[in-house]
Motif scaffolding. Structure first.
Motif, PDB file in Angstrom:
ATOM      1  N   UNK A 122      -7.740  12.208  29.208  1.00 34.02           N
ATOM      2  CA  UNK A 122      -8.304  10.866  29.107  1.00 34.02           C
ATOM      3  C   UNK A 122      -8.536  10.549  27.641  1.00 34.02           C
ATOM      4  N   UNK A 123      -8.049   9.407  27.175  1.00 28.46           N
ATOM      5  CA  UNK A 123      -8.116   9.104  25.745  1.00 28.46           C
ATOM      6  C   UNK A 123      -9.527   8.831  25.253  1.00 28.46           C
ATOM      7  N   UNK A 124      -9.803   9.312  24.060  1.00 24.85           N
ATOM      8  CA  UNK A 124     -11.014   8.944  23.340  1.00 24.85           C
ATOM      9  C   UNK A 124     -10.774   7.582  22.711  1.00 24.85           C
ATOM     10  N   UNK A 125     -11.799   6.747  22.649  1.00 26.50           N
ATOM     11  CA  UNK A 125     -11.628   5.402  22.118  1.00 26.50           C
ATOM     12  C   UNK A 125     -12.660   5.027  21.073  1.00 26.50           C
ATOM     13  N   UNK A 126     -12.336   4.000  20.304  1.00 31.67           N
ATOM     14  CA  UNK A 126     -13.271   3.404  19.343  1.00 31.67           C
ATOM     15  C   UNK A 126     -13.759   2.095  19.954  1.00 31.67           C
ATOM     16  N   UNK A 127     -15.064   1.978  20.102  1.00 39.70           N
ATOM     17  CA  UNK A 127     -15.668   0.795  20.730  1.00 39.70           C
ATOM     18  C   UNK A 127     -16.518   0.071  19.695  1.00 39.70           C
ATOM     19  N   UNK A 128     -16.183  -1.198  19.443  1.00 36.99           N
ATOM     20  CA  UNK A 128     -16.874  -1.978  18.425  1.00 36.99           C
ATOM     21  C   UNK A 128     -17.727  -3.072  19.054  1.00 36.99           C
ATOM     22  N   UNK A 142     -20.956   1.106   9.873  1.00 39.13           N
ATOM     23  CA  UNK A 142     -21.427   2.383  10.410  1.00 39.13           C
ATOM     24  C   UNK A 142     -20.736   2.679  11.734  1.00 39.13           C
ATOM     25  N   UNK A 143     -20.131   3.848  11.826  1.00 44.14           N
ATOM     26  CA  UNK A 143     -19.446   4.267  13.047  1.00 44.14           C
ATOM     27  C   UNK A 143     -20.069   5.575  13.518  1.00 44.14           C
ATOM     28  N   UNK A 144     -20.595   5.573  14.735  1.00 45.89           N
ATOM     29  CA  UNK A 144     -21.186   6.782  15.316  1.00 45.89           C
ATOM     30  C   UNK A 144     -20.085   7.641  15.919  1.00 45.89           C
ATOM     31  N   UNK A 145     -20.137   8.941  15.631  1.00 47.67           N
ATOM     32  CA  UNK A 145     -19.168   9.883  16.173  1.00 47.67           C
ATOM     33  C   UNK A 145     -19.923  11.043  16.822  1.00 47.67           C
ATOM     34  N   UNK A 146     -19.303  11.762  17.752  1.00 49.22           N
ATOM     35  CA  UNK A 146     -19.987  12.893  18.405  1.00 49.22           C
ATOM     36  C   UNK A 146     -20.393  13.964  17.396  1.00 49.22           C
ATOM     37  N   UNK A 190     -20.071   7.411   8.521  1.00 48.16           N
ATOM     38  CA  UNK A 190     -19.798   8.158   9.742  1.00 48.16           C
ATOM     39  C   UNK A 190     -21.069   8.887  10.152  1.00 48.16           C
ATOM     40  N   UNK A 191     -21.615   8.506  11.294  1.00 52.24           N
ATOM     41  CA  UNK A 191     -22.930   8.980  11.726  1.00 52.24           C
ATOM     42  C   UNK A 191     -22.803   9.870  12.957  1.00 52.24           C
ATOM     43  N   UNK A 192     -22.886  11.196  12.808  1.00 47.34           N
ATOM     44  CA  UNK A 192     -22.818  12.079  13.983  1.00 47.34           C
ATOM     45  C   UNK A 192     -24.049  11.896  14.868  1.00 47.34           C
ATOM     46  N   UNK A 193     -23.822  11.704  16.163  1.00 45.06           N
ATOM     47  CA  UNK A 193     -24.911  11.550  17.128  1.00 45.06           C
ATOM     48  C   UNK A 193     -24.579  12.392  18.357  1.00 45.06           C
ATOM     49  N   UNK A 207     -19.835   0.495  15.475  1.00 46.73           N
ATOM     50  CA  UNK A 207     -18.878   1.005  16.457  1.00 46.73           C
ATOM     51  C   UNK A 207     -19.259   2.433  16.835  1.00 46.73           C
ATOM     52  N   UNK A 208     -18.758   2.875  17.964  1.00 45.11           N
ATOM     53  CA  UNK A 208     -18.921   4.261  18.383  1.00 45.11           C
ATOM     54  C   UNK A 208     -17.551   4.824  18.755  1.00 45.11           C
TER      55      UNK A 208
END
Length: 293
Positions: A122-128, A142-146, A190-193, A207-208
């Motif tokens: 299942x594809x990972x996506x960028x959601x804005x 700012x983009x939240x990433x795992x 890039x914000x790891x969450x 975005x996440x």
């Protein structure tokens, strides 16, 4: 979504047979449709979120009993425990992770988990929140990433594929971090969450980047709502999901049968309807993935 991946997808016919061994501690005896007693092997499977519904559905199928399996399904939300509980023998098998996540776990833990069957990609996506395409992100967005190792690396790889950043040539797709970014033209933050909280912080960032299972649980569909997503091809082979067992149990035929059950046509129909086609079936021998470390 049509079946993709070229050689990764198979239309093989599945043959399930019942076990006929003497009852062991983890086996039960039940009457089958003919009234005779059948020995069933109890398998404790742990999964997470909506994926648990797939395995609960499988546990109730007559084909599961015919395969000699009494499937007990538990839902957990802690990704680390999903692996440690299997490695320690508390649970028998897990269904939640991709090959790169498994590789990252095994690299950091003495007790190993082994893959015994493939399930889906299942594809990972960028959601804005506001932009409609990745080229519309503003300077300093700012983009939240795992924040877990495997998914952080996967998210960074996706951001590179989207043309937003550039990573070191030797970037490790299983263990890479934000420290491997060598070019960031828009100075993106890039914000790891924690991945399980990403949907909740979406309104607080621009975005996440999120895996599809958690996105769906948060009301997002990667095919409709993402501004960019992973392609389903050989380049994303290491993100195929799997069934994992303790290393000592990897040759147990019962787990091979469990993998076969996942690929029954009725199960695939259930998965397609429940997840709106966002889980692409991958039915391929584990030997095709031995190069993923």
């Amino acid at each position: 979504m049509n079946k993709l991946f070229g050689i990764l997808l198979s239309a093989s016919v599945l043959t399930l047979s019942a076990c006929g061994n003497k009852p062991e501690q983890n086996q039960t005896s039940k009457e089958n449709d003919t009234g005779s007693t059948q020995t069933l092997k109890t398998i404790k499977l742990v999964s997470t979120g909506a994926d648990t519904d797939i395995w609960k559905y499988i546990s109730e199928l007559p084909e599961t009993k015919q395969a000699g399996i009494d499937l007990k399904v538990t839902n957990l939300t802690d990704y680390v425990v999903l692996n440690t509980s299997v490695a320690s023998g508390e649970q028998d098998v897990n269904a939640f992770q991709s090959f790169n996540y498994l590789a990252a776990y095994n690299a950091s833990n003495k007790e190993k988990v082994a893959a015994v069957a493939t399930t889906y990609f299942e594809p990972m996506g960028i959601y804005a929140n506001t932009v409609k395409s990745v080229d519309q992100f503003q300077q300093g967005a700012t983009i939240a990433i795992p924040n877990d190792t495997a998914n952080e690396a996967r998210a960074l790889s996706l951001l590179q594929t989207a043309g937003l950043i550039k990573l070191k040539p030797e970037f490790d797709l299983a263990k890479g971090t934000v420290n491997d970014v060598i070019s960031n033209p828009k100075n993106l933050k890039l914000k790891p969450v924690q991945m399980t909280t990403a949907v909740r912080v979406k309104k607080d960032v621009d975005a996440i980047v999120l895996g599809n299972t958690l996105a769906l649980e948060g009301g997002l569909n990667v095919l409709k709502d993402s501004v960019f997503r992973e392609p389903a091809d050989q380049s994303t082979k290491l993100y195929v999901n799997l069934l994992g067992v303790a290393e000592a149990n990897k040759n147990d035929p019962a787990y091979t049968k469990l993998g076969e059950l996942y690929h029954l046509p009725k199960v695939q129909q259930f998965v397609t309807e429940k997840f709106s086609g966002t889980k692409v079936e991958v039915n391929q021998p584990i030997s095709e993935f031995t190069d993923i470390k």
